[in-house]
Scaffold this motif. Structure first.
Motif, short mmCIF file in Angstrom:
data_model
loop_
_atom_site.label_atom_id
_atom_site.label_comp_id
_atom_site.label_asym_id
_atom_site.label_seq_id
_atom_site.Cartn_x
_atom_site.Cartn_y
_atom_site.Cartn_z
N ASP A 174 -2.01 -10.19 -15.25
CA ASP A 174 -2.10 -11.65 -15.35
C ASP A 174 -1.53 -12.30 -14.10
O ASP A 174 -1.91 -13.42 -13.74
N TYR A 175 -0.61 -11.59 -13.45
CA TYR A 175 0.07 -12.09 -12.25
C TYR A 175 0.23 -10.93 -11.27
O TYR A 175 0.26 -9.77 -11.67
N GLY A 176 0.34 -11.26 -10.00
CA GLY A 176 0.53 -10.24 -8.98
C GLY A 176 1.43 -10.72 -7.88
O GLY A 176 1.52 -11.94 -7.61
N LEU A 177 2.10 -9.77 -7.23
CA LEU A 177 2.98 -10.08 -6.09
C LEU A 177 2.90 -8.94 -5.10
O LEU A 177 3.07 -7.77 -5.49
N VAL A 178 2.62 -9.25 -3.85
CA VAL A 178 2.64 -8.27 -2.76
C VAL A 178 3.90 -8.52 -1.95
O VAL A 178 4.16 -9.65 -1.52
N THR A 179 4.70 -7.48 -1.76
CA THR A 179 5.99 -7.66 -1.08
C THR A 179 5.83 -7.94 0.41
O THR A 179 6.44 -8.85 0.97
N ASN A 180 5.00 -7.14 1.09
CA ASN A 180 4.81 -7.26 2.53
C ASN A 180 3.76 -6.24 2.97
O ASN A 180 3.32 -5.41 2.17
N CYS A 181 3.40 -6.28 4.22
CA CYS A 181 2.50 -5.28 4.81
C CYS A 181 3.21 -4.65 5.99
O CYS A 181 3.43 -5.30 7.02
N GLY A 182 3.59 -3.37 5.86
CA GLY A 182 4.28 -2.67 6.93
C GLY A 182 3.57 -1.38 7.29
O GLY A 182 2.39 -1.20 6.97
N LYS A 183 4.29 -0.47 7.90
CA LYS A 183 3.69 0.78 8.39
C LYS A 183 3.96 1.93 7.43
O LYS A 183 4.38 3.01 7.84
N ASP A 184 3.68 1.73 6.16
CA ASP A 184 3.88 2.80 5.19
C ASP A 184 2.66 3.70 5.14
O ASP A 184 1.53 3.25 5.25
N HIS A 185 2.87 4.99 4.98
CA HIS A 185 1.78 5.97 4.86
C HIS A 185 0.73 5.78 5.96
O HIS A 185 -0.48 5.87 5.71
N LEU A 186 1.20 5.54 7.15
CA LEU A 186 0.29 5.22 8.25
C LEU A 186 -0.66 6.37 8.54
O LEU A 186 -1.83 6.16 8.91
N GLY A 187 -0.20 7.60 8.36
CA GLY A 187 -1.07 8.75 8.60
C GLY A 187 -2.24 8.79 7.64
O GLY A 187 -3.37 9.09 8.03
N GLU A 188 -1.98 8.47 6.35
CA GLU A 188 -3.04 8.48 5.35
C GLU A 188 -3.97 7.28 5.51
O GLU A 188 -5.19 7.41 5.41
#
Length: 435
Positions: A174-188
């Motif tokens: 019903d609701y959503g929240l994205v914390t941020n966009c960083g360099k996580d799992h960059l290899g994948e």
């Protein structure tokens, strides 16, 4: 599905691990498939039934079913994982409580815990337990929500495109929240652009279903990629819910809600947690929790589970932030230490940033270049990823191939009255340095 769901209603404990302490639940065989397409988990089905942990076992091994062909407790399906997801999807359709999904590169678990404490001030709240946030964990989490809950918070963990999309559709938030966009799992993911697109997938689901996104206005990228969501609740940067940092490194802020202010002293290390705190406050305000209760919820959170967790070791202070690490989280971690006014002599221990693929050498080099060595009595680097990069000639930096070598080194120094700052990816297990 109706018959299986009735079994679930009568035995509402679904599990995939026979080591769990429970009884009379439903065991689902999942895991890697053999050449016949049979899940590895089938070999534990009899144990689940015979131990009394399972009233039913969902299996996809025809030979096992043939062995127990007269035993209705063994339910043969084509694919255990798909059945688990389908059961969770069906259960989701029956749930009445609002569900908030959380995605993003960094800080998902921390904001989930903050939200749980804020919403829990007024509502019976469910939130994802541990790391049950993937293609198996999300359905197990959904199936753990019963009709008594008034709120639910589900975390989405992903490392490739369309995974967030799949899980968000399964959750149907019903609701959503994205914390941020960083360099996580960059290899994948393969690129920063793909990471951004992956996080946007939660917004895409909210937009398609005309649901609501909570969006941090301090982050221009999040504002941009959420623009297709018709219903957005903004926080930060002059919004109804905003805040100003008044002290660090353990974050203290003045929280402003509708121009009424509260002093909030948190247990979180680093100003980079401001947006998470404001997000939790914004959700609480949206659901009519009064400011004093929001303050109480935020202040009650004590970091644990290796996420900015504070411990004592041999008369030293230790900040363990070693549940995971990527270039983005490492950068803000170092920046906060560099800007802190802590009086103790500081020792920095950094583990590898895993899952970076072809980006690994460059990102580890950039990390080493970013360290202000004058701030630390000693800098200890752990793991093979640091082996082939250029290290500065500073006398206080040392590289170790293994965690065991670092552990032996710090034990031999007999350190006391130091402040250890420890960060690395989960595979490094850096917390074992202090046990």
């Amino acid at each position: 599905m109706e018959e299986l769901y009735q079994h679930y209603l009568n035995h509402p404990f679904v599990f995939i691990d026979t080591r769990k302490e429970l009884s009379n639940g439903i065991f689902v065989a999942v895991g890697q498939k053999d050449t016949r397409g049979v899940h590895r988990g089938n070999q534990f089905a009899e144990l689940a039934i015979n131990s009394g942990k399972a009233a039913y076992a969902i299996i996809n091994d025809p030979e096992l079913k043939e062995k127990h062909k007269l035993d209705q407790r063994y339910i043969l399906v084509e694919d255990g994982e798909v059945t688990l997801q389908d059961l969770a999807r069906y259960h989701r359709q029956q749930l009445k409580c609002p569900i908030l999904a959380i995605a993003g590169s960094n800080g998902k678990t921390t904001i989930k815990e903050l939200l749980h404490r804020v919403l829990g001030q007024q509502y019976k709240t469910f939130s994802t337990q541990g790391n049950l946030n993937n293609h198996l964990g999300v359905p197990l989490s959904l199936l753990s929500i019963d009709a008594t809950y008034e709120m639910a918070i589900l975390e989405i963990g992903a490392n490739h495109l369309e995974e967030t999309l799949f899980l968000a559709k399964l959750i149907a938030p019903d609701y959503g929240l994205v914390t941020n966009c960083g360099k996580d799992h960059l290899g994948e993911y393969g690129s920063i652009e793909n990471i951004i697109n992956a996080n946007k997938e939660l917004y895409d689901v909210l937009a398609a279903t005309n649901k609501t996104a909570f969006v941090c206005k301090n982050d221009a990228l999040l504002v941009d990629i959420s623009k297709e969501v018709a219903q957005r609740v903004f926080y930060g940067n002059g919004c109804t819910v905003d805040g100003t940092i008044t002290d660090t490194p353990f974050l203290k802020l003045v929280l402003s809600i509708n121009q009424t202010q509260w002093d909030v002293q948190t247990n979180l290390f680093g100003r980079f947690w401001l947006d998470a705190l404001l997000g939790a406050a914004a959700v609480g305000h949206y659901f009519n929790i009064e400011g004093g209760a929001i303050k109480e919820g935020l202040e009650s959170y004590q970091p644990a589970a290796l996420r900015s967790q504070q411990i004592s070791w041999n008369e030293n202070k230790v900040l363990l932030d070693c549940y995971n690490a990527n270039p983005s989280s490492m950068e803000v971690f170092l920046d906060e230490i560099h800007q802190s006014n802590l009086q103790e002599a500081k020792i920095l221990i950094l583990g590898e940033m895993l899952e970076l693929g072809a980006y690994s050498k460059d990102e580890h080099q950039q990390l080493v270049n970013r360290i202000d060595y004058a701030q630390f009595e000693k800098v200890l680097l752990v793991g093979e990823s640091f082996a082939n990069i250029h290290l500065p000639k500073s006398g206080n930096i040392q590289h170790f191939e293994t965690r065991a070598a670092v552990k032996a080194f710090i034990a031999a120094q007999n350190y006391q009255q130091r402040y250890f700052f420890v960060k690395g990816s989960r595979g490094n297990r850096l917390e074992n340095l202090f046990v």
